[in-house]
Scaffold this active site. Structure first.
Site, short mmCIF file in Angstrom:
data_model
loop_
_atom_site.label_atom_id
_atom_site.label_comp_id
_atom_site.label_asym_id
_atom_site.label_seq_id
_atom_site.Cartn_x
_atom_site.Cartn_y
_atom_site.Cartn_z
N PRO A 154 0.83 -1.21 0.00
CA PRO A 154 0.00 0.00 0.00
C PRO A 154 0.87 1.26 0.00
O PRO A 154 1.92 1.27 0.64
CB PRO A 154 -0.82 -0.10 1.29
CG PRO A 154 -0.20 -1.18 2.11
CD PRO A 154 0.69 -2.00 1.22
N GLY A 174 2.05 5.18 0.74
CA GLY A 174 1.91 6.12 1.86
C GLY A 174 1.71 5.41 3.19
O GLY A 174 1.25 6.00 4.16
N ASP A 225 15.47 2.11 2.50
CA ASP A 225 14.32 1.52 1.79
C ASP A 225 14.75 0.91 0.45
O ASP A 225 14.37 -0.21 0.11
CB ASP A 225 13.25 2.58 1.51
CG ASP A 225 12.56 3.08 2.77
OD1 ASP A 225 13.05 2.81 3.88
OD2 ASP A 225 11.52 3.77 2.64
N SER A 257 6.62 1.45 -0.40
CA SER A 257 6.03 1.22 -1.71
C SER A 257 6.77 1.99 -2.80
O SER A 257 7.01 1.46 -3.89
CB SER A 257 4.54 1.55 -1.68
OG SER A 257 4.27 2.76 -2.26
N SER A 258 7.19 3.23 -2.52
CA SER A 258 7.88 3.97 -3.59
C SER A 258 9.24 3.34 -3.88
O SER A 258 9.65 3.27 -5.05
CB SER A 258 8.02 5.45 -3.26
OG SER A 258 8.54 5.62 -1.99
N ALA A 285 9.95 0.11 -3.55
CA ALA A 285 9.70 -1.15 -4.27
C ALA A 285 9.38 -0.86 -5.74
O ALA A 285 9.91 -1.53 -6.64
CB ALA A 285 8.56 -1.92 -3.61
C1 MEV Z 1 11.14 5.87 5.43
O1 MEV Z 1 10.74 4.55 5.14
C2 MEV Z 1 12.39 5.86 6.26
C3 MEV Z 1 12.94 7.23 6.64
O2 MEV Z 1 14.02 7.02 7.54
C4 MEV Z 1 13.41 8.00 5.42
C5 MEV Z 1 14.67 7.43 4.81
O3 MEV Z 1 15.42 6.70 5.49
O4 MEV Z 1 14.93 7.75 3.65
C6 MEV Z 1 11.88 8.07 7.36
#
Ligand code: MEV
Length: 308
Positions: A80, A82, A130, A87-88, A90
């Site tokens: 999902p 946000g 990520d 998700s972005s 992936a």
């Molecule tokens: C977002 O999934 C994780 C954060 O630490 C941002 C990042 O590491 O790029 C909030």
């Protein structure tokens, strides 16, 4: 036709602090994004223009991969958006996998580097956690220094992150999604602003780094009680840093009686919590009763992969 898939992720410890170079621990999960690309007469994504802002990660990935001609790209994602579940990342990694897959085998390191640049450009600031998790799959530990298990290092603006493979015991993890979609970029900017202005926020970021290292050790010795308590503390500090939300607190409170611990996961501000539990269906039910969507997930060892 070119196609690739990549997993979503859960951050167990260290989100936000990792942007400042502190350690963080994540795992890829068995919710995946698939991206298909086929030569076409014009650029389209899911039948719409590549220029639409919802496709900005795909557009930036296309600009990196520089395919020969226009493509019709289709995205099928179980992650999902946000929701704090990557998700972005992936979708970005699967897009790069599909576009580079045309040239032969997919090289996870090259994709991890490009995908990090894409996230950094689109979000304004990012760590590689990520995108590296979506590229490599499995358990990922980001550290300031190299150690055993080093996969690669990624640097930007004088900051260097060492991305490691880490073995985690099998964990029962339950996601509780608030259903409130929150964009990562503004939350990352908000934390930066606080850290720049308030030494207590800078200290909070440092404490999250310590919690992460303690959490990794607790998980590796299978001390889930200690790991759960550290997750609870991590949640409190993230909330104090301004990335909490009352609905995240509600789901955390609902999950805790049947869990070792629970915290927001990912950027926060809405999005999801993760609970560490050995009674996943009881925890999932409690999250649903509190108004959240719940899914029980497993770690996924498969990173970016060609489809077909
Ligand atoms: C977002 O999934 C994780 C954060 O630490 C941002 C990042 O590491 O790029 C909030």
């Amino acid at each position: 036709m070119m196609a690739a898939s990549a997993p979503g992720k859960l951050i167990l410890f260290g989100e936000h602090a990792v942007v400042f170079g502190e350690p963080a621990l994540s795992t890829a999960i068995n919710l995946r994004a698939e991206v298909y690309a086929r030569p076409h007469t014009e650029w389209l994504v899911d039948g719409a223009s590549l220029e639409e802002s919802r496709f900005r990660y795909v557009k930036a990935a296309v600009a990196k991969a520089k395919p020969d001609g226009p493509l019709w790209i289709e995205i099928r994602s179980m992650v999902p958006s946000g929701a704090g579940l990557g998700s972005s990342a992936a979708v970005t990694v699967a897009t790069l996998g599909a576009l580079h897959g045309r040239e032969g085998s997919i090289e996870a390191l090259a994709i991890a580097r490009e995908a990090f640049e894409v996230e950094h450009e689109v979000q304004g600031r990012a760590s590689p956690i990520d995108t590296s998790t979506a590229s490599a799959g499995g358990g990922i530990l980001v550290l300031r220094q190299p150690r055993d298990g080093l996969l690669w290092s990624i640097e930007r603006d004088k900051r260097k992150w060492f991305v490691h493979r880490t073995a985690l015991p099998p964990l029962d993890l339950v996601i509780g999604n608030t259903g409130i979609s929150a964009a990562t970029g503004p939350l990352v900017a908000k934390v930066k602003d606080r850290v720049d202005r308030d030494p207590r926020a800078a200290e909070a970021v440092r404490q999250i780094g310590e919690i992460t290292l303690d959490g990794v050790r607790a998980l590796q010795r299978k001390d889930l009680v200690a790991a759960g308590k550290l997750m609870d503390r991590n949640h409190t500090i993230l909330t104090d840093l301004g990335v909490g939300h009352p609905s995240l607190d509600r789901l955390v409170e609902a999950a805790r009686p049947s869990s070792y611990g629970a915290k927001l996961t990912g950027a926060g501000g809405g999005g999801s919590i993760v609970a560490l539990t050995d009674r996943p269906s009881v925890t999932a039910e409690a999250i649903r009763a509190a108004g959240g969507k719940a899914f029980i997930v497993q770690s996924d060892s498969l990173g970016v992969a060609k489809l077909g």
